[in-house]
Write a protein that holds these residues in place. Sequence first.
Motif, short mmCIF file in Angstrom:
data_model
loop_
_atom_site.label_atom_id
_atom_site.label_comp_id
_atom_site.label_asym_id
_atom_site.label_seq_id
_atom_site.Cartn_x
_atom_site.Cartn_y
_atom_site.Cartn_z
N CYS A 258 0.87 -1.17 0.00
CA CYS A 258 0.00 0.00 0.00
C CYS A 258 0.90 1.22 0.00
N ARG B 290 1.25 5.42 -0.31
CA ARG B 290 0.55 6.70 -0.18
C ARG B 290 1.27 7.70 -1.07
N TRP C 279 -5.57 -3.00 6.80
CA TRP C 279 -5.89 -3.87 5.66
C TRP C 279 -7.23 -4.55 5.95
N TYR D 31 -8.11 -4.41 0.61
CA TYR D 31 -8.05 -2.95 0.57
C TYR D 31 -7.14 -2.44 1.69
N CYS D 32 -6.42 -1.36 1.41
CA CYS D 32 -5.72 -0.66 2.48
C CYS D 32 -6.43 0.67 2.72
N ALA D 33 -6.30 1.14 3.93
CA ALA D 33 -6.97 2.38 4.32
C ALA D 33 -6.18 3.07 5.42
N THR D 34 -6.38 4.37 5.55
CA THR D 34 -5.65 5.11 6.57
C THR D 34 -6.59 5.97 7.42
N ARG D 35 -6.13 6.25 8.61
CA ARG D 35 -6.77 7.20 9.52
C ARG D 35 -5.66 7.73 10.42
N PRO E 256 -14.02 -0.65 9.66
CA PRO E 256 -13.70 0.04 8.40
C PRO E 256 -14.29 1.44 8.32
N TYR F 99 -12.00 4.58 9.01
CA TYR F 99 -10.93 4.98 8.10
C TYR F 99 -11.43 5.98 7.08
N SER G 193 -9.43 7.26 4.21
CA SER G 193 -8.89 7.15 2.86
C SER G 193 -8.71 5.68 2.51
N TRP G 194 -9.10 5.34 1.30
CA TRP G 194 -9.07 3.94 0.88
C TRP G 194 -8.36 3.80 -0.47
#
Length: 121
Positions: free
Chosen positions: A21, A23, A35, A93-97, A105, A108, A110-111
């Motif tokens: 992932c 960025r 994830w 999927y990866c995601a951020t917070r 999920p 979070y 951003s995906w």
Amino acid sequence: VQLQASGGGLVQAGGSLRLSCVRSGRTFSNHAVGWFRQAPGKDREFVSALNWSGVQDYAGSVEGRFTISRDDRDNTVSLQMTSLKPEDTAVYYCATRLYRSSRNPGDYVSWGQGTQVTVSS
């Protein structure tokens, strides 16, 4: 913020894959990365997460088989998957917070677009 997930593919049961992932243009500093995966007809489920300080979290179904890690040199969070099983088949999927990781999920912001993992028996 744009996230790019990659590394999926078709593998036999017992095999390994490494998901990445990235960025775009920014590091993951001060961010947690999660994830998740979603199989056809099922809800998106938590797989693993890494909080901003490097604390790891794993779903019970992948504990001991998957390893999450971060490399700030290339703004990448990886998910090393070993001993794969057919039930691991899903879009990942990866995601951020910010800061703390979460297994929800909805926490979070951003995906990435997802990468398909298929494990044959």
